[in-house]
Write an enzyme that holds these catalytic residues in place. Structure first.
Site, short mmCIF file in Angstrom:
data_model
loop_
_atom_site.label_atom_id
_atom_site.label_comp_id
_atom_site.label_asym_id
_atom_site.label_seq_id
_atom_site.Cartn_x
_atom_site.Cartn_y
_atom_site.Cartn_z
N GLY A 204 -4.00 10.32 24.48
CA GLY A 204 -4.90 11.42 24.84
C GLY A 204 -5.01 11.67 26.32
O GLY A 204 -4.21 12.39 26.93
N CYS B 171 -16.60 14.19 16.70
CA CYS B 171 -16.76 14.82 18.01
C CYS B 171 -18.21 14.65 18.49
O CYS B 171 -19.14 15.09 17.81
CB CYS B 171 -16.40 16.30 17.97
N ASN C 42 -15.76 14.15 28.80
CA ASN C 42 -15.55 15.56 28.48
C ASN C 42 -16.59 16.01 27.48
O ASN C 42 -17.02 15.25 26.62
CB ASN C 42 -14.12 15.81 27.95
N ALA C 43 -16.98 17.28 27.64
CA ALA C 43 -17.83 17.93 26.63
C ALA C 43 -17.31 19.36 26.47
O ALA C 43 -17.99 20.31 26.86
CB ALA C 43 -19.29 17.89 27.03
N GLY D 140 -6.99 5.40 21.95
CA GLY D 140 -8.01 4.99 22.91
C GLY D 140 -7.41 4.35 24.15
O GLY D 140 -7.05 3.18 24.14
N GLY D 141 -7.27 5.16 25.19
CA GLY D 141 -6.87 4.62 26.49
C GLY D 141 -5.42 4.22 26.62
O GLY D 141 -5.06 3.49 27.56
N THR E 109 -14.03 9.75 21.15
CA THR E 109 -14.64 9.31 22.42
C THR E 109 -16.00 8.63 22.21
O THR E 109 -16.67 8.85 21.21
CB THR E 109 -14.83 10.53 23.35
#
Ligand SMILES: Cc1cc2nc3c(=O)[nH]c(=O)nc-3n(C[C@H](O)[C@H](O)[C@H](O)COP(=O)(O)O)c2cc1C
Length: 321
Positions: A282, A147, A85-86, A260-261, A210
């Protein structure tokens, strides 16, 4: 998955009274499961599909001093066991959050609200926190110094030891609530950055944000994401995030929140055994918007099945032999 209230009761001699609550920085959560920043909007959007009160809490989308439009699309791309994602910190700004979203959130009783704070310079972080200080019903701040999707700020702070120390010092001075510093995994040494955050005044740290990645469409030869580089999240990053949480927790004395995951109860238990006091969920919210609530139920079931009476005792409980 049914909640514990509707689960069949275990046999009487087997009956367990168990405690799912966790505490850190003077905050008591009913369970360790938080929805992660950027994957749960401002909370209110999930009101009709998730029993938000069942969560340990949720973290708002990153909030900045002024509203931000974010990056142009495409901003999301699914990868093997993950997602790029951005978004670029698209958000309504701290003032609108306080005026428009917080009053709605206060009606959802008993849901701790963590505000994720973003800035492009120290003054931005400071001013955003000051705006949020006036908001009623915020539990704590999570400082986003990690970020990877903006041209300025974010990861620049989290990847530079001097800048990290400065921004945490400034933020801590401004904050009237506990300050959690969210670390970037895009660094050489997680223990070093964790220690810097602690020494500069962080009340807790959360990790990871991320990992910088990218994808290319081989037919058009164009990047999949308009920003070209993007942040990788989801199950693909879990083993690396777990290792980083373990390394950070060994280094600092302040509480660590693992991210994370995470997509199963076992994932949460792993993060806690590695040293996390609480966790954030997330990307799982993207393929199952009820993931955080489901994980609370599954974690309760796991504790019952494994006769864990006090979930907080899992923290740092990995056995080496
Ligand atoms: C679409 C999207 C938006 C995100 N926005 C933010 C954000 O505004 N602030 C922040 O600190 N982290 C943000 N994150 C990072 C997540 O909170 C989380 O740290 C990361 O995705 C790793 O967890 P996961 O693998 O469970 O998704 C975002 C992640 C995604 C997927």
């Amino acid at each position: 998955m049914k909640s514990m209230a509707t689960q069949p009761k275990p046999a009487e001699d087997d009956e367990l009274l168990f405690d799912m609550s966790v505490s850190f920085c003077g905050i008591k959560l009913k369970n360790p499961v938080l929805a992660a920043s950027g994957t749960f909007g401002y909370g209110v959007e999930f009101e009709d599909i998730v029993t938000i009160e069942k969560l340990g809490g949720f973290v708002s989308k990153g909030l900045s001093r002024e509203p931000m439009p974010g990056n142009p699309p495409p901003r999301l791309w699914e990868t093997a066991a993950g997602m790029l994602n951005a978004i670029g910190l698209q958000n309504i700004g701290a003032k609108a959050f306080v005026e428009e979203k917080l009053p709605l959130l206060r009606k959802l009783k008993n849901v701790p609200v963590f505000c994720n704070v973003y800035g492009t310079c120290n003054e931005d972080y400071e001013e955003t926190i000051r705006i949020l200080n006036d908001g009623e019903g915020i539990t704590a701040y999570e400082l986003n110094v990690s970020c990877p999707n903006t041209q300025h700020g974010g990861m620049t702070f989290g990847a530079d030891p001097t800048l990290l120390a400065e921004v945490v010092t400034v933020a801590k001075k401004a904050a009237t609530r506990p300050l959690i510093v969210k670390l970037s995994p895009n660094v050489t040494s997680i223990p070093q950055m964790a220690k810097i955050a602690q020494d500069a005044g962080a009340d807790a740290i959360s990790l990871v944000n991320t990992f910088v990645g990218m994808a290319i469409d081989v037919e058009t030869r164009k990047p999949r994401i308009s920003n070209i580089v993007a942040g990788l999240s989801g199950p693909a990053i879990k083993p690396i995030a777990l290792r980083m949480v373990y390394e950070a927790a060994k280094t600092v004395t302040i509480p660590v929140i693992g991210i994370g995951g995470i997509s199963t109860a076992e994932d949460i238990v792993e993060f806690m055994l590695a040293g996390a006091t609480a966790v954030e969920v997330g990307t799982a919210n993207f393929w199952d918007p009820c993931a955080s609530e489901r994980l609370v139920d599954q974690l309760e079931k796991w504790c019952l099945e494994h006769r864990v009476q006090k979930i907080s005792e899992l923290t740092g409980g990995m056995l080496l032999s």
